[in-house]
Scaffold this active site. Structure first.
Site: not given
Ligand code: HEM
Ligand SMILES: *[C@@H]1O[C@H](CO)[C@@H](O)[C@H](O)[C@H]1NC(C)=O
Ligand SMILES: CC(=O)N[C@H]1CO[C@H](CO)[C@@H](O)[C@@H]1O
Length: 327
Positions: A93, A64, A68, A190
């Protein structure tokens, strides 16, 4: 078709593909450090691995972090800078993790080959290693990124929000030259990681003031989510984005979306939109088409595309001594 014509078509296709790959990588190349810091990639890998062995959730954090970084000022390490007005302090962030892994890699690299390996490249390599450690595919990462000299929290609005419609998600990805197929493929990240209750609880109770939950949520799953995130419970409680397999980089995430078991509204919407529905369906069924369509085959290609967004190369930017500070 005549032989000569066919030859011309083939040559044009080859030239087109060469042009696309050169453009896609924005002047980066695999093995950029092979003579200037030959152990760079091995050091990133061993450091990520040692953290992963203690806490496998670090893999999702590192993946992530790279995303970002790339969506704001390009993949240039701007997300790593500390300071009140820096990107890292912007709302989307605040939940980022894994900074200590990047700092540890950087300290080792500075001792070995000072001033050579960028923080932006460390992020791209760490994301690759994180996916592989989670049982996902691996790929060769084009390197040679330079670190940026700007980091501003106000620019973080480029990042997608979990309540964004598909139209808005599409527009935010298109602004980075990523299409609908890339969108679905990349959000497949995800398949690992977690989210705070806060980011999806509004779907569970009185969604859009209807009195009911979001109707796209599978009924059995709704009960589980409500138990995990009661109406007035702790909003920072962590819930797996990929029900039942949050540590495995697999296609279960797409099956979940298909079955109404998506956690974020933005994820579940990928099944409801005509343009993204088919991609989710193909990945969920692990179908390999003529040009390849399997997730483990497509994810590396989409990552290389995302990893080359607005990169700085050559004499642009700098190679930071410390990843959290401009030189
Ligand atoms: C429409 C696109 C996206 C939205 C709206 C989105 C939104 C989110 C949100 C809300 C979270 C949870 C954050 C938290 O509660 O701390 C999350 C976690 C995550 N996102 Fe996304 N995301 C998107 C695209 C992506 C992309 C393109 C990637 C990587 C290539 C990605 C990788 C991750 C990962 C791996 C997590 C888990 C992080 C953790 O467990 O610490 N996301 N995302
Ligand atoms: C749902 O929200 C609306 C608008 O805030 C409110 O008028 C209504 O009473 C709520 N319904 C329930 C069941 O809580
Ligand atoms: C689980 C998995 O796919 N691991 C791969 C990690 O990367 C190496 C190559 O660098 C592969 O051999 C592994 O299969």
């Amino acid at each position: 078709m005549q032989m000569a014509q066919m030859h011309l078509v083939l040559v044009s296709v080859v030239i087109l593909l060469m042009g696309l790959s050169a453009k896609g990588q924005g002047g980066l190349k695999s093995g950029f450090y092979s003579s200037t810091c030959p152990r760079a990639e091995a050091i990133v890998k061993s450091t990520v691995e040692s953290h992963f062995n203690r806490d496998p959730t670090i893999a999702a954090a590192l993946l992530r972090l790279h995303f970002h970084d790339c969506f704001v000022q390009g993949c240039d390490g701007s997300v790593l800078i500390t300071g009140a007005s820096a990107e890292r302090n912007a709302l989307p962030n605040l939940g980022l993790r894994g900074f200590e892994v990047v700092d540890e890699v950087k300290a080792q690299l500075e001792a070995l080959c000072p001033g050579v390996v960028s923080c932006a490249d460390i992020l791209a390599l760490a994301a690759r290693d994180a996916v592989n450690l989670s049982n996902g595919p691996s790929w060769s990462v084009p390197t040679g990124r330079r670190d940026g000299r700007i980091s501003s929290s106000s620019e973080a609005s480029n990042l997608p929000s979990p309540a964004d419609s598909i139209a808005v998600q599409r527009q935010k990805f298109a602004a980075k030259s990523l299409n609908d197929h890339d969108l679905v493929t990349l959000v497949g990240a995800h398949t690992i990681g977690q989210t705070d209750c806060l980011f999806f609880r509004y779907r569970l109770y009185n969604f859009t003031a209807t009195g009911n939950a979001d109707p796209t949520i599978n009924q059995a799953f709704l009960g589980q989510l409500q138990a995990l995130c009661p109406p007035n419970g702790d909003g920072s409680k962590r819930v797996a984005l990929d029900k039942d397999s949050q540590l495995k980089f697999d296609i279960n995430y797409f099956k979940n979306i298909r079955d109404g078991n998506g956690v974020l509204e933005s994820d579940q919407r990928l099944w409801g939109d005509a343009a993204t529905h088919g991609v989710v369906q193909n990945y969920a069924g692990n179908i390999r088409g003529l040009l390849g369509f399997r997730f483990d085959f497509e994810f590396p290609k989409a990552m290389i595309k995302m990893s080359s967004i607005e990169v700085k190369t050559g004499a642009q930017g700098e190679i930071r001594n410390i990843c959290s500070k401009f030189n």
